[in-house]
Structure formats: C-alpha cells, structure tokens
Design a protein around this motif. Structure first.
Motif, mmCIF file in Angstrom:
data_model
loop_
_atom_site.group_PDB
_atom_site.id
_atom_site.type_symbol
_atom_site.label_atom_id
_atom_site.label_comp_id
_atom_site.label_asym_id
_atom_site.label_seq_id
_atom_site.Cartn_x
_atom_site.Cartn_y
_atom_site.Cartn_z
ATOM 1 N N LYS A 158 -24.796 95.434 33.717
ATOM 2 C CA LYS A 158 -24.944 94.617 32.507
ATOM 3 C C LYS A 158 -26.263 94.925 31.813
ATOM 4 O O LYS A 158 -26.315 95.069 30.582
ATOM 5 N N LEU A 159 -27.330 95.036 32.582
ATOM 6 C CA LEU A 159 -28.632 95.379 32.008
ATOM 7 C C LEU A 159 -28.610 96.779 31.420
ATOM 8 O O LEU A 159 -29.136 97.011 30.324
ATOM 9 N N ALA A 160 -27.997 97.730 32.118
ATOM 10 C CA ALA A 160 -27.951 99.116 31.645
ATOM 11 C C ALA A 160 -27.250 99.207 30.290
ATOM 12 O O ALA A 160 -27.741 99.869 29.365
ATOM 13 N N TRP A 161 -26.107 98.544 30.162
ATOM 14 C CA TRP A 161 -25.371 98.609 28.894
ATOM 15 C C TRP A 161 -26.131 97.900 27.776
ATOM 16 O O TRP A 161 -26.120 98.353 26.624
ATOM 17 N N SER A 162 -26.780 96.811 28.104
ATOM 18 C CA SER A 162 -27.552 96.104 27.096
ATOM 19 C C SER A 162 -28.714 96.968 26.593
ATOM 20 O O SER A 162 -28.994 97.020 25.390
ATOM 21 N N ILE A 163 -29.359 97.678 27.517
ATOM 22 C CA ILE A 163 -30.420 98.608 27.129
ATOM 23 C C ILE A 163 -29.860 99.719 26.252
ATOM 24 O O ILE A 163 -30.438 100.076 25.211
ATOM 25 N N GLN A 164 -28.744 100.290 26.661
ATOM 26 C CA GLN A 164 -28.143 101.391 25.911
ATOM 27 C C GLN A 164 -27.851 100.974 24.470
ATOM 28 O O GLN A 164 -28.168 101.705 23.518
ATOM 29 N N PRO A 172 -32.336 115.624 27.271
ATOM 30 C CA PRO A 172 -33.712 115.153 27.444
ATOM 31 C C PRO A 172 -33.788 113.833 28.206
ATOM 32 O O PRO A 172 -34.713 113.614 28.985
ATOM 33 N N PHE A 173 -32.821 112.931 27.969
ATOM 34 C CA PHE A 173 -32.818 111.619 28.616
ATOM 35 C C PHE A 173 -31.383 111.265 29.006
ATOM 36 O O PHE A 173 -30.463 111.430 28.206
ATOM 37 N N VAL A 174 -31.201 110.760 30.222
ATOM 38 C CA VAL A 174 -29.880 110.315 30.675
ATOM 39 C C VAL A 174 -30.003 108.933 31.286
ATOM 40 O O VAL A 174 -30.817 108.719 32.200
ATOM 41 N N LEU A 175 -29.199 107.998 30.814
ATOM 42 C CA LEU A 175 -29.187 106.639 31.331
ATOM 43 C C LEU A 175 -27.947 106.435 32.189
ATOM 44 O O LEU A 175 -26.825 106.688 31.745
ATOM 45 N N GLY A 176 -28.133 105.998 33.417
ATOM 46 C CA GLY A 176 -27.012 105.667 34.288
ATOM 47 C C GLY A 176 -26.528 104.257 34.014
ATOM 48 O O GLY A 176 -27.327 103.315 34.019
ATOM 49 N N VAL A 177 -25.223 104.096 33.777
ATOM 50 C CA VAL A 177 -24.708 102.790 33.360
ATOM 51 C C VAL A 177 -23.686 102.190 34.319
ATOM 52 O O VAL A 177 -23.336 101.020 34.187
ATOM 53 N N GLU A 178 -23.181 102.964 35.294
ATOM 54 C CA GLU A 178 -22.148 102.400 36.155
ATOM 55 C C GLU A 178 -22.346 102.762 37.631
ATOM 56 O O GLU A 178 -22.528 101.888 38.468
ATOM 57 N N LEU A 213 -43.247 89.524 43.650
ATOM 58 C CA LEU A 213 -42.784 89.402 42.266
ATOM 59 C C LEU A 213 -41.294 89.077 42.190
ATOM 60 O O LEU A 213 -40.821 88.542 41.189
ATOM 61 N N ALA A 214 -40.546 89.442 43.223
ATOM 62 C CA ALA A 214 -39.116 89.116 43.353
ATOM 63 C C ALA A 214 -38.296 89.544 42.133
ATOM 64 O O ALA A 214 -37.649 88.722 41.483
ATOM 65 N N PRO A 215 -38.295 90.842 41.793
ATOM 66 C CA PRO A 215 -37.481 91.280 40.652
ATOM 67 C C PRO A 215 -35.987 91.182 40.946
ATOM 68 O O PRO A 215 -35.551 91.347 42.084
ATOM 69 N N ASP A 216 -35.224 90.904 39.901
ATOM 70 C CA ASP A 216 -33.764 90.862 40.011
ATOM 71 C C ASP A 216 -33.144 92.230 39.741
ATOM 72 O O ASP A 216 -31.990 92.466 40.105
ATOM 73 N N ALA A 217 -33.893 93.103 39.085
ATOM 74 C CA ALA A 217 -33.418 94.454 38.785
ATOM 75 C C ALA A 217 -34.626 95.366 38.632
ATOM 76 O O ALA A 217 -35.740 94.907 38.358
ATOM 77 N N VAL A 218 -34.390 96.651 38.819
ATOM 78 C CA VAL A 218 -35.439 97.658 38.726
ATOM 79 C C VAL A 218 -34.958 98.767 37.792
ATOM 80 O O VAL A 218 -33.815 99.223 37.903
ATOM 81 N N ASN A 276 -38.734 96.829 24.035
ATOM 82 C CA ASN A 276 -38.077 95.861 23.157
ATOM 83 C C ASN A 276 -36.645 95.600 23.609
ATOM 84 O O ASN A 276 -36.173 94.450 23.569
ATOM 85 N N ALA A 277 -35.959 96.660 24.037
ATOM 86 C CA ALA A 277 -34.574 96.515 24.472
ATOM 87 C C ALA A 277 -34.467 95.643 25.720
ATOM 88 O O ALA A 277 -33.575 94.797 25.827
ATOM 89 N N ILE A 278 -35.387 95.849 26.662
ATOM 90 C CA ILE A 278 -35.346 95.059 27.901
ATOM 91 C C ILE A 278 -35.638 93.595 27.603
ATOM 92 O O ILE A 278 -34.933 92.693 28.075
ATOM 93 N N ARG A 279 -36.665 93.341 26.813
ATOM 94 C CA ARG A 279 -37.070 91.946 26.566
ATOM 95 C C ARG A 279 -36.001 91.170 25.811
ATOM 96 O O ARG A 279 -35.941 89.932 25.931
ATOM 97 N N SER A 280 -35.171 91.846 25.041
ATOM 98 C CA SER A 280 -34.107 91.157 24.297
ATOM 99 C C SER A 280 -32.730 91.360 24.926
ATOM 100 O O SER A 280 -31.716 91.018 24.326
ATOM 101 N N ALA A 281 -32.703 91.917 26.143
ATOM 102 C CA ALA A 281 -31.432 92.267 26.783
ATOM 103 C C ALA A 281 -30.621 91.036 27.159
ATOM 104 O O ALA A 281 -31.151 89.942 27.383
#
Length: 316
Positions: free
Chosen positions: A94-100, A68-74, A45-50, A164-169
C-alpha cells in the motif's frame, strides 16, 4: 498522514559477511558494533515500514535494459549473493503504490517491478538495521553501477519528491528510511563502452539477466579476490568530508562534484553516495550522529549516519 521517523545511511560490503572481524579490534569490528547500536535505536523508533534505497550489482538489472530507478511494489526476493538473505521479503504494498502515484505526479517516471530481485546492496543494510523483525519494506533500486548514472542533482530532486510523497501517503504508520552504499571504494569497470572490458565480461553485463545465477557464479570469484588486502585504497579524507557535509545538510556541495571528479576521489563504488543523497533529501534533516571506519580489507570506507541520536557505549 505518514511520519518519517528517521534516516539511516550505511555502507555495505560483501566482505562484512565473507571476512567478518575475528575480534573487537579487528578490521570492521567498530563498524559492526556501531551498526548494532543503530539497530537498537531503530527498534526503539518502532517503524511500521522501511524504505530501502540501494543499488543492484548486476543481479537483477543488466544492460539489455538499465533503468535509473526501480520501485518494487508487490514482491521482492533476495538474491542471496555473498551470504546475504535469499528468498522473499515482506513488501509494504500500500505504501509502495501510494509513493509511486505521488512521485509520478511530481514528474518522476520510476520504473516499477511487481517481482523485484534485490541483492546485498538492499538486503545487507535492511538486515543489519532491522534484524529479524521482518518489517515490511519498499525497495528503491538506484543505478549506481555504470553509466548512464542519474545525476546527483536529479537524485536530490527525487529525494525531495519522495519525502513529499511519503508524508502525504495513504499509509497510517511510521516509516524509516535506509540509504545503502558507499563510501569510497575502487571497483573494476562495468561499462560496456570501456575498451578494457574483455568480451566475456562485456557480454555478461549486457546479457547476464538470461541466467543471473550462472553470471554470478562466474563473477563472484573475481569479487572475492579483491578482499583481505590491508593496502587497498580507501580515501579517508574524502569520506570524512562527505559525512561532515551531511551533518551540515550541505547537499549542494556534494551535488556540485563532477562525475569524473567523484570517481577520482571516491572510486567507481563511490557513485553509491547517490543513495545517501536521495535519503538525505527525503528526510530533509541533517545527520546528528555519524560513525566511520576505513576497512581496506573490505575494500570500502564504512560509514553510518543517522538523523536521530544513537547511544554510545556506557552511555546513560
């Protein structure tokens, strides 16, 4: 636009490293062989990010402040518990911040971390599926350890917002989802309100963040002592039902379980299925391939589900 290329939902267990199978028919061998096949499919599948959705087992988050939820951004650093990888992991910032930004706009106030410590609940599944590829990762840590837990309907809502956030990131690439945890396993209580929790353990789950390595050194022998017993409780019937619901994209039946009912049929460790629910709602597509091996010696029903085909042994 960002493409979600698939979801891998997979159990983890410290005993996969502490008590590896001694032969092809030994406990855990079938699970690990199937995980290798999934890893081969992911390589294609060769993903660029996970994005890895998983728990923390009192290595980063404690009851001095339990989000309850923690997102790692850096930065993300593996704790190295139970033989899992220690040290820095590559982060898809870049993906993490766009998701956030997009998940916040959808009404979810995720805690975020510029320097997140992740334990085997994130790292083991990442390594099993991605190997040594060092694919940039976005870690999402979900509190599945002890109350107050996010409700299962809330986890599904987060998954839909995350999808939705990932698909429009703002990330031109291919993204793989990994949901880590479960299935049924029975763990000791870590709830500070539990009168059976002795004073030392209670202080540890509240204040252990002051010296997490010292807390882990005291706690890890108790966890290690749980492994190796072929008579440890695993609920095969419930695990099979759960995987079947995800093959039918029936998240509602799972979310309808009351919290005390879930712990009755799947143990406290069964609360980690919240990560699978988030992943399934994010992918918004049913499992097309599943694998299951009950491994009492690892105290867990070890399951895998994917939204993409996986080659079987000797298949063309």
């Amino acid at each position: 636009m960002t493409e979600i290329v698939g979801l891998v939902a997979i159990s983890h267990s410290p005993f996969a490293q502490l008590l590896p199978p001694t032969g092809p028919t030994a406990p855990g061998a079938r699970f690990l062989a199937d995980a290798e096949r999934v890893a081969a499919a992911v390589s294609e599948l060769a993903p660029d990010a996970v994005i890895v959705i998983g728990p923390d087992h009192f290595h980063a988050n404690f009851y001095d402040l339990m989000p309850p939820f923690v997102l790692g951004v850096e930065q993300a650093t593996g704790f190295g518990d139970f033989g899992s990888r220690s040290g820095p992991l590559p982060v898809a910032e870049k993906l993490a911040w766009s998701i956030q930004e997009r998940v916040t706009a959808a009404g979810f106030d995720l805690a975020l971390s510029y320097a997140l410590t992740v334990d085997h609940g994130i790292v083991q599944s990442y390594e099993m599926i991605c190997g040594t590829a060092d694919i940039p990762v976005v870690p999402l840590v979900v509190n599945t350890t002890a109350p107050p837990l996010p409700t299962m309907p809330r986890c599904i809502q987060l998954g839909r917002a995350l999808g939705n956030a990932i698909r429009s990131a703002d990330f031109a690439g291919r993204v793989l989802l990994i949901a880590s945890g479960g299935l049924s396993h029975w763990l000791p209580s870590a709830d500070p309100r539990d009168p059976d929790l002795d004073g030392e353990r209670r202080a540890g789950v509240i204040h252990g963040g002051r010296d997490p390595h010292a807390f882990d050194a005291a706690r890890e022998p108790r966890i290690r002592a749980l492994g190796g017993d072929p008579h440890t409780q695993v609920n095969i019937e419930w695990d099979t039902w759960f995987l079947d619901r995800l093959r039918h994209a029936d998240l509602a039946s799972i979310a309808a379980l009351a919290e005390d009912e879930l712990e009755r049929v799947a143990g406290r460790g069964g609360n980690e299925i919240r990560n699978w629910l988030i992943g399934a709602a994010t992918a918004a597509t049913p499992f097309v391939w599943t694998s299951y091996e009950p491994v009492p010696e690892w105290i867990t029903g070890m399951g895998i589900g994917t939204t993409f085909p996986v080659d079987q042994p000797n298949s063309a």
